[in-house]
Structures are given as C-alpha cells and as structure tokens.
Motif scaffolding. Structure first.
Motif, PDB file in Angstrom:
ATOM      1  N   HIS A   1     -10.563   8.270   3.728  1.00 50.22           N
ATOM      2  CA  HIS A   1      -9.419   9.164   3.543  1.00 50.22           C
ATOM      3  C   HIS A   1      -9.932  10.549   3.146  1.00 50.22           C
ATOM      4  O   HIS A   1     -10.775  10.667   2.248  1.00 50.22           O
TER       5      HIS A   1
ATOM      6  N   ASP B   1      -0.456   4.986  -0.779  1.00 53.43           N
ATOM      7  CA  ASP B   1      -0.554   5.926   0.346  1.00 53.43           C
ATOM      8  C   ASP B   1       0.190   7.217   0.027  1.00 53.43           C
ATOM      9  O   ASP B   1      -0.329   8.326   0.209  1.00 53.43           O
TER      10      ASP B   1
ATOM     11  N   ILE C   1      -1.545   9.330  -2.847  1.00 56.91           N
ATOM     12  CA  ILE C   1      -2.760  10.020  -2.398  1.00 56.91           C
ATOM     13  C   ILE C   1      -2.414  11.162  -1.455  1.00 56.91           C
ATOM     14  O   ILE C   1      -3.010  12.252  -1.526  1.00 56.91           O
TER      15      ILE C   1
ATOM     16  N   TRP D   1       0.811  -1.215   0.000  1.00 51.93           N
ATOM     17  CA  TRP D   1       0.000   0.000   0.000  1.00 51.93           C
ATOM     18  C   TRP D   1       0.845   1.267   0.000  1.00 51.93           C
ATOM     19  O   TRP D   1       0.318   2.359  -0.253  1.00 51.93           O
TER      20      TRP D   1
ATOM     21  N   SER E   1     -17.342   3.137   2.855  1.00 52.17           N
ATOM     22  CA  SER E   1     -17.044   4.515   2.453  1.00 52.17           C
ATOM     23  C   SER E   1     -18.358   5.259   2.205  1.00 52.17           C
ATOM     24  O   SER E   1     -18.614   5.763   1.109  1.00 52.17           O
TER      25      SER E   1
ATOM     26  N   ARG F   1      -9.105   0.582   3.544  1.00 52.09           N
ATOM     27  CA  ARG F   1      -7.937   1.445   3.733  1.00 52.09           C
ATOM     28  C   ARG F   1      -8.223   2.903   3.368  1.00 52.09           C
ATOM     29  O   ARG F   1      -7.751   3.829   4.046  1.00 52.09           O
ATOM     30  N   TYR F   2      -8.985   3.128   2.294  1.00 48.06           N
ATOM     31  CA  TYR F   2      -9.132   4.498   1.791  1.00 48.06           C
ATOM     32  C   TYR F   2     -10.564   5.041   1.839  1.00 48.06           C
ATOM     33  O   TYR F   2     -10.807   6.162   1.400  1.00 48.06           O
TER      34      TYR F   2
ATOM     35  N   VAL G   1      -9.986  11.330  -0.644  1.00 46.24           N
ATOM     36  CA  VAL G   1     -10.756  10.492  -1.565  1.00 46.24           C
ATOM     37  C   VAL G   1     -12.180  11.025  -1.646  1.00 46.24           C
ATOM     38  O   VAL G   1     -12.950  10.937  -0.693  1.00 46.24           O
TER      39      VAL G   1
ATOM     40  N   LEU H   1     -10.963   7.240  -6.848  1.00 44.64           N
ATOM     41  CA  LEU H   1     -10.212   5.993  -6.779  1.00 44.64           C
ATOM     42  C   LEU H   1     -10.966   4.897  -7.527  1.00 44.64           C
ATOM     43  O   LEU H   1     -12.129   4.611  -7.231  1.00 44.64           O
TER      44      LEU H   1
END
Length: 653
Positions: A139, A63, A66, A59, A243, A135-136, A142, A78
């Motif tokens: 974020h 990471d 981003i 990752w 998300s 993971r994202y 994102v 994404l």
C-alpha cells in the motif's frame, strides 16, 4: 542555522481509529497533518476488529482509515496485532495462554496473554500477519511495520506452561547433548540436584523453600529469550516476503531486560522504544532517594531517559532509532503520574534527537474514553480538545534537528546475560545490575560526555578512546578474546564483579578474573556487601590525590599479581587492601563510590585529552555532529557558557 539540505527529525502519533466514530477519522487526519506530523502508528491491538470470527475478516474499516491518512498526506506504521489474541481464539485454544511463576494461567481480559513457545499460537500469528501483509504490504501509504507490541513487557517474557517446560527440556538437550554436561555446567551436585533424565527438568519456579539454581534460571532466561526472538522472526520473514520495500521495527520498553535485545534487533531495520520519562522514575527502584524523584517528578531524570536512548541506539551498532511512543502528558501506569512541567514535551523531543532519534511518535492522539487507559493522556483530550502537549508539539520546528551522526569517544559495555546472572544473586538489597550500571553511566553524563552503549563483541566494529564496563559479570571465552584485543590499544575501566561468572553461571575454578587474568593482573581478595548505614573509607595509594572517598553498598579488595594499586581501603576488614588497580591500559574499580569513580573518569579523560565539563545538577550536554544540545531539566533558569537557558528547555549551540 540552515539545515534545508539535510534530512531532519520527523514527528508522528499513535492513533486508534477503532476507538472513535468513523466520522472523526478525516477530521483527525487533517488535524494531525496541520500539526506537522508525518507518521501515524495504528493497528497493533486490532485483531478482533480485523477478524471478528475465525477466518472471517472485516478489512473495510482499516482500508478506509488508511486511505484517509493517505489523502491527508500521512504515512502509516502498521502494527501486527499479535499482542492481543481475541476471545474466540482463546476459547478455541486455551492452551495458548501463558502461565505465571505461581502456575496460575493468565486469563483473557488484558493484553500479552499468550505463550511465545506455543506452536498453536505461532501458527495463528503466521496466519493473521500473512493476511495483513498480503493486503497492505505494498500500500503506498504504509511506510513500515511494527512487530507485535512491547515484547516481554509486564512480566510476559517467561511462561511456565507445560508447552514451555517441554520446549525447555528440548532446548537443553540440544545445547548440552548429555546430562553429564548439564549437571557439570549447573553444579547440580550441590543440594543433590543431579538429573538422570531430561524429563526431570522443569522450569525454575516454585522450587521448594529457597531460590532456584542460578544456572538453571540463567538457561531458562536464555530459552525464553530465544522463544521471543523466534516468535518475532516468524513475523519478520512473512513481512519481508510480502512487503519487501517497507521497514520493520519493534517498540521495546524502558529498561527492557527479560530477553536479549541485541539478538532480537539483529533482523530489524532499526529499533524503536517507548519513552515515558515521568513513569521512568520508578525504575530507580531502591537505589535513588525520594528527594531526587521529587526533584524530577515533572521532567523525568535526564540520565534515566538518555540511558535508554543510548541503549537503543547501540542495539544495532549506533544506528538511528525511533521513539515509537513518547509521553506527551500524564501517563496512567506508574505509582504516581504527575502532569509534565511546561516545556517538558519539547525538551524530551529535543533530547531524543540529540541521542540519535530519527523520528518521535507521541502517545497518543486522543485520550481514551474507555477501558484500561482512561487515565492516560493524549495530544487531545477525550472530548477532542487540544491538550497541553498538543501546544508544545505545535511549537516545534523539526528543521532545527538534522539527522547527522553521533561520534562518541567513550563506549560503555552492556550485556543481558551479565544482567540476568547478577540479579539472581545481588547479595545486597539495594543493588542490581542497572543500579551499578547507572552509577558509571550517570557520572560520564554529568561530565558532559557522549557515550555509545554497546555489546562487548561490538568493540570489533568501532574504535574508542575509553571503554567502561560497569558490570560485565559474565565473561565468555569469545568476549574475553575481544576484551584482550581491545586492551592492547584502548584505555579500559572495569567495575565490580567483572568476570565473576562463567558462561554457565558458575564462578571460575581459578576465581574471579581468570578469563582475563593477564589483562588485569589481580585476584579477588574478598568482597563486602554494605548495609545502607555502612561506608568504607578509601585513600590514594601514592598520596598524589589528597582526597578521601567513601564507598557505599559494595566493595571488592584485590591481591596484586602484576598490577599496581591506585587506591586502597583505610579501615575495616579490608584495610590496606587494593580498591582500585591498574595494569598497562586496564583499570579495575572495586568500590562503588560516586566521587571516586568520577575522579577516575576525569583522570582518564585528562590522559586521553577528552574535554569534560562539570555540569550543574539537572543540566546535560549532548552532541550530534557539530551541534551541541544544552538541556535544562530544572524548573528554574540556568546560565551556561554565556547562555541563559529557561526552565525545562534546551538550546542548540
């Protein structure tokens, strides 16, 4: 004009940080921000980079990328990387590969090399999407997600694998319950095709000497469409859970036709599509001349581009859409790939806004120095120098383009199942669903009119002055009910082959129009498929219109029941028979004649007090709110209502 209080068009770019050295990432991000971009789409082809071996993730690179975009003030879209299963996955599970219509396995080495119906591949996709969204998903940089990439593109909507055949058999059993019902719906008594076991039914490829049963092909397309929709929904469900505050979209392609986009779009927040106006000229296929393609070789044809914009705006009932990939230089995939004319990138951006785009994302940031897309341009060249499109984007002022509603008075009806059954048996080498649809659409656009392109069932959601159905070949009972209700209050115009097929793809036992018989008041007398060198003369029935018209490629003649004839054929086998009929508010046009259809649309607009504008070749109008965008696709200056519009440009008035 001061639009400071309104949200305006935003711009972005597709970027591939994995294609260049990490030392370039911060430079690129700063350049993108300085150019006025707000979004960067990344990640849609990066499965191998994220997961070099099964279960072992890297990752760090993503990471870092981003975080660099975030530091530059850019938001990230994404992409889930499921369009490119890596080599180790294919090696472990070769059965996930798709099979083409010749029963050849599509090998690893390109993209979209998977079967949507494969339970193994679906499980692997759930795993990678879950890992990414975990993971994202929250974020701060994102903004949203793109599922997969260009679903169904490049002939990948259908797979003829053993997995798909078994799935198709189960799908059919769920739909029909009994073989008697299936045999009746498909008309399998013809050519002794009757089935006595579900296991006897295969996919409709390699069917001996002649074409496959069209009803079988129709159902197989429905099945494959459902598989794509289910495949995407697996990803949507995961992203929604992990998300929840980010948008989800998908980037459809030019004239996407292999699955039902209305159903595929239902659970997306908005739709997106990939616009390549110059390559799009190849979609004229057989119905347009090389002269026209040459005229628009460096700008794309205005009506082909706007038709796609209007399709994608209409998939979710008129909501704003994104252009997720906008051509900004020469492409690499068409038969011919000229450089765009000066000003074309700015013109395409303005045109997208005028048809409902909320954001335009250019493809791509830096031209690739490797692999299949070496010949495709970007905003910057392979060595990092700014290319021609970069300069045009730098000159754009997005404050000129406020996000206000489009209010069309005309709706054009579009249906994927009608397309599938029409194109199974076009009965004329130069005809297709899109060829017929385009003829009606282009006439409306040449009159300066805005349209919504919608599914027939969406007529219940909005009110229009005029509804046009260019090629509504398949009319189900549900659609017929909506059409009948609409015809009580709304002027309607139907094109050839209307209601010629039932939901199962058969011709109604009572003939064409039986599903909407009381609306149209006619029966089909006959149809005539014309060679390119043949024409059919048409004259007005009551002599009010003194013009004569010529139909090309296709003519239908009608027997009058309760309708009246407006035009009839004056020669040939159908001489004296009705070519255009009317009953109350419903008109049926049986002849493909551009001049005649244009006359009829103008007559309807006069009756409905809709203002039309006879536009010069290459000039188009689009209205968004109170703003009118005048577009000049010609490579010379034109004069329009007191305005001088330079070559390949647009103005807002």
């Amino acid at each position: 004009m001061n639009h400071a209080s309104l949200p305006c068009l935003t711009l972005g770019v597709c970027d591939y940080p994995e294609h260049v050295e990490a030392t370039q990432w911060q430079i690129h991000a700063q350049q993108q921000k300085a150019l006025g971009l707000a979004f960067v789409r990344i990640g849609e082809f990066s499965w191998q980079k994220i997961e070099p071996q099964s279960g072992k993730f890297d990752w760090q690179w993503l990471d870092d990328a981003i975080d660099i975009y975030q530091q530059a003030g850019l938001k990230v879209v994404l992409g889930t990387p499921t369009a490119t299963p890596p080599a180790w996955l294919v090696e472990s599970y070769p059965e996930i590969l798709a099979v083409d219509e010749n029963n050849q396995v599509k090998k690893f080495g390109s993209r979209r090399h998977y079967d949507h119906a494969s339970p193994i591949y679906r499980k692997e996709c759930q795993r990678i999407v879950t890992a990414m969204a975990t993971r994202y998903g929250k974020h701060p940089s994102v903004a949203g997600w793109q599922t997969d990439n260009e679903l169904g593109h490049e002939g990948t909507a259908q797979s003829y694998s053993a997995t798909s055949v078994i799935g198709f058999q189960q799908w059919l059993e769920n739909k029909y319950s009994s073989l008697d019902a299936l045999n009746a719906s498909w008309g399998t008594v013809f050519w002794s095709q009757t089935y006595s076991s579900w296991s006897q039914i295969s996919s409709p490829n390699l069917t001996a000497v002649r074409q496959a049963n069209p009803s079988q092909v129709l159902d197989f397309k429905r099945y494959c469409s459902d598989m794509i929709i289910d495949f995407q929904q697996l990803q949507i469900d995961i992203i929604r859970a992990l998300s929840p505050e980010r948008f989800i979209t998908h980037n459809f392609v030019i004239f996407a036709s292999e699955f039902d986009l209305y159903k595929a779009s239902k659970n997306l927040d908005f739709v997106a599509w990939d616009s390549y106006p110059i390559g799009m000229l190849e979609y004229f296929a057989t119905w347009e001349s090389e002269e026209i393609k040459t005229r628009y070789a460096r700008t794309g044809h205005p009506d082909l581009v706007s038709l796609n914009h209007d399709i994608y705006r209409g998939l979710k009932g008129g909501t704003d859409f994104w252009v997720m990939e906008q051509q900004c230089g020469h492409a690499n995939w068409a038969q011919y790939n000229p450089l765009p004319a000066d000003g074309a990138v700015k013109l395409w951006t303005a045109q997208a806004w005028a048809h409902g785009a909320q954001s335009v994302i250019y493809f791509r940031w830096r031209a690739s120095h490797m692999a299949q897309e070496i010949m495709h341009s970007g905003l910057r060249q392979q060595d990092g120098r700014a290319d021609r499109g970069h300069k045009e984007v730098s000159e754009l002022s997005t404050q000129m383009y406020p996000l206000v509603p489009i209010k069309a008075k005309i709706a054009i009806l579009h249906d994927y199942e009608s397309m599938w059954i029409y194109d199974q048996q076009p009965h004329n080498l130069k005809l297709s669903y899109w060829a017929q649809f385009y003829q009606f659409y282009s006439i409306v656009r040449r009159l300066g009119l805005d349209v919504d392109i919608i599914h027939p069932l969406d007529l219940t959601k909005n009110t229009y002055s005029l509804v046009i159905a260019p090629a509504l070949t398949l009319v189900s009972d549900e659609v017929a009910k909506v059409l009948k209700a609409t015809a009580k209050t709304t002027k309607m115009m139907f094109g050839p082959r209307t209601a010629f097929r039932t939901e199962s793809g058969l011709v109604p036992k009572d003939g064409q129009f039986s599903a909407i018989a009381e609306m149209v008041g006619i029966k089909l007398a006959n149809f005539d498929s014309l060679r390119p060198t043949l024409t059919q003369e048409i004259v007005p029935f009551d002599k009010v219109d003194e013009n004569q018209y010529q139909a090309k490629l296709w003519c239908e003649s009608y027997e009058l029941i309760t309708a009246k004839a407006l035009y009839h054929y004056s020669e040939g086998p159908m001489s004296g028979k009705a070519a255009v009929t009317e009953l109350d508010k419903v008109m049926v046009v049986g002849a493909l004649s551009q001049q005649l259809i244009s006359t009829l649309v103008k007559q309807c607009c006069v009756e409905l007090e809709i203002t039309t504008e006879e536009l010069a070749e290459g000039v188009r109008l689009s209205h968004r709110g109170d703003h009118c965008l005048v577009q000049n696709f010609n490579q010379h200056t034109v004069e329009f209502v007191g305005h001088s519009i330079p070559a390949v440009s647009s103005i807002i008035k």
